[in-house]
Design a protein around this motif. Structure first.
Motif, PDB file in Angstrom:
ATOM      1  N   GLY A  26      43.249  38.116  36.450  1.00 26.81           N
ATOM      2  CA  GLY A  26      42.024  38.489  35.749  1.00 26.81           C
ATOM      3  C   GLY A  26      41.258  37.297  35.228  1.00 26.81           C
ATOM      4  O   GLY A  26      40.037  37.199  35.400  1.00 26.81           O
TER       5      GLY A  26
ATOM      6  N   TYR B  15      47.678  44.935  39.838  1.00 25.82           N
ATOM      7  CA  TYR B  15      48.737  45.676  39.160  1.00 25.82           C
ATOM      8  C   TYR B  15      49.285  46.793  40.046  1.00 25.82           C
ATOM      9  O   TYR B  15      50.488  46.901  40.251  1.00 25.82           O
ATOM     10  CB  TYR B  15      48.233  46.246  37.837  1.00 25.82           C
ATOM     11  CG  TYR B  15      49.289  47.033  37.108  1.00 25.82           C
ATOM     12  CD1 TYR B  15      50.344  46.393  36.475  1.00 25.82           C
ATOM     13  CD2 TYR B  15      49.250  48.419  37.071  1.00 25.82           C
ATOM     14  CE1 TYR B  15      51.330  47.101  35.819  1.00 25.82           C
ATOM     15  CE2 TYR B  15      50.226  49.146  36.416  1.00 25.82           C
ATOM     16  CZ  TYR B  15      51.259  48.480  35.795  1.00 25.82           C
ATOM     17  OH  TYR B  15      52.239  49.194  35.154  1.00 25.82           O
TER      18      TYR B  15
ATOM     19  N   SER C 274      42.148  42.986  38.607  1.00 16.96           N
ATOM     20  CA  SER C 274      43.411  43.049  37.864  1.00 16.96           C
ATOM     21  C   SER C 274      44.089  44.393  38.074  1.00 16.96           C
ATOM     22  O   SER C 274      45.314  44.454  38.243  1.00 16.96           O
ATOM     23  CB  SER C 274      43.165  42.822  36.370  1.00 16.96           C
ATOM     24  OG  SER C 274      42.714  41.516  36.142  1.00 16.96           O
TER      25      SER C 274
ATOM     26  N   VAL D  72      49.048  39.706  36.384  1.00 13.37           N
ATOM     27  CA  VAL D  72      47.800  40.442  36.202  1.00 13.37           C
ATOM     28  C   VAL D  72      46.847  39.642  35.322  1.00 13.37           C
ATOM     29  O   VAL D  72      45.650  39.530  35.619  1.00 13.37           O
ATOM     30  CB  VAL D  72      48.078  41.839  35.604  1.00 13.37           C
ATOM     31  CG1 VAL D  72      46.792  42.582  35.316  1.00 13.37           C
ATOM     32  CG2 VAL D  72      48.966  42.649  36.535  1.00 13.37           C
TER      33      VAL D  72
ATOM     34  N   ALA E 225      36.682  41.115  37.305  1.00 14.35           N
ATOM     35  CA  ALA E 225      38.027  40.703  36.878  1.00 14.35           C
ATOM     36  C   ALA E 225      38.892  41.919  36.537  1.00 14.35           C
ATOM     37  O   ALA E 225      40.064  41.978  36.911  1.00 14.35           O
ATOM     38  CB  ALA E 225      37.930  39.767  35.671  1.00 14.35           C
ATOM     39  N   ILE E 226      38.324  42.897  35.850  1.00 12.74           N
ATOM     40  CA  ILE E 226      39.082  44.106  35.494  1.00 12.74           C
ATOM     41  C   ILE E 226      39.467  44.871  36.752  1.00 12.74           C
ATOM     42  O   ILE E 226      40.622  45.290  36.903  1.00 12.74           O
ATOM     43  CB  ILE E 226      38.279  44.991  34.521  1.00 12.74           C
ATOM     44  CG1 ILE E 226      38.196  44.303  33.151  1.00 12.74           C
ATOM     45  CG2 ILE E 226      38.892  46.372  34.394  1.00 12.74           C
ATOM     46  CD1 ILE E 226      37.232  44.959  32.177  1.00 12.74           C
TER      47      ILE E 226
ATOM     48  N   PHE F  40      37.693  36.126  36.728  1.00 17.06           N
ATOM     49  CA  PHE F  40      36.558  36.060  35.810  1.00 17.06           C
ATOM     50  C   PHE F  40      35.848  34.717  35.945  1.00 17.06           C
ATOM     51  O   PHE F  40      34.628  34.660  36.089  1.00 17.06           O
ATOM     52  CB  PHE F  40      37.023  36.285  34.367  1.00 17.06           C
ATOM     53  CG  PHE F  40      35.942  36.096  33.343  1.00 17.06           C
ATOM     54  CD1 PHE F  40      35.005  37.094  33.132  1.00 17.06           C
ATOM     55  CD2 PHE F  40      35.865  34.932  32.597  1.00 17.06           C
ATOM     56  CE1 PHE F  40      33.995  36.926  32.191  1.00 17.06           C
ATOM     57  CE2 PHE F  40      34.870  34.756  31.646  1.00 17.06           C
ATOM     58  CZ  PHE F  40      33.922  35.754  31.445  1.00 17.06           C
TER      59      PHE F  40
END
Length: 181
Positions: free
Chosen positions: A50, A88, A84, A46, A80-81, A54
């Motif tokens: 990310g 996940y 991620s 993860v 990116a969040i 990014f």
């Protein structure tokens, strides 16, 4: 700002490669030094995703938009969040749940169906074979009902006490299949 994005992209890719190739070696060498970071969400896959996203998003925003630095960073961070989170829940969590193991707890045998391999006297111990996963395991057992059970009789594990299976003869009804796999 472009240097930061390139650094994150290259660093993320290198981190992913090093984690994949040397993950177990580094984990053993560091002997739990980074265990304080082991929040369920912060897995190496993860984090690598990310950081890489990014950097990659930032590079694309610099090259293909006229946005200033702050919106580029904010948009890159949000992408990116989001990615991620997707990695996940789409990859890491399902893989954790699909892990196969031959290990089991003897407490998990309660309710399982087995077969007597060594006769069980009314008072005393014998042996029962229980199917666990893809194989069979043999366990010391005693009669729950205090009745003797001969070899070959199908039994159900009523309880597990002190590492001993306490079993009772399985009463099968016509048309019912009690097999628990």
């Amino acid at each position: 700002m472009e240097a930061l994005f390139w650094g994150c992209l290259i660093g993320g890719v290198l981190f992913a490669v090093v984690t994949v190739l040397l993950g177990d070696v580094l984990s053993g060498a560091m002997d739990g030094v980074l265990d304080f970071l082991s929040v369920d969400f912060f897995k190496p896959v993860v984090l690598a995703a990310g950081i890489t996203v990014f950097g990659g998003t930032g590079i694309m925003l610099v090259k293909y938009t006229d946005l200033s630095s702050m919106p580029q960073v904010v948009i890159s961070l949000l992408v990116a969040i989001l990615l991620s989170i997707a990695v996940y829940f789409g990859y890491v969590r399902p893989m954790e749940n699909s892990e196969n193991s031959t290990g089991f707890s003897i407490k998990e045998l309660a309710g399982r169906i087995g077969e007597v391999t060594i006769p069980l006297p009314a008072e005393g111990y014998g042996e029962v074979m229980v199917r666990v996963g893809a194989g069979n395991t043999l366990h010391i057992a005693s009669s729950f009902d205090k009745t003797p059970l001969v070899a070959g009789v199908r039994v159900v594990v009523v309880e597990v006490a002190d590492g001993i299976l306490r079993v009772s003869e399985l009463e099968e009804r016509k048309g019912d299949d009690y097999e628990h796999s």
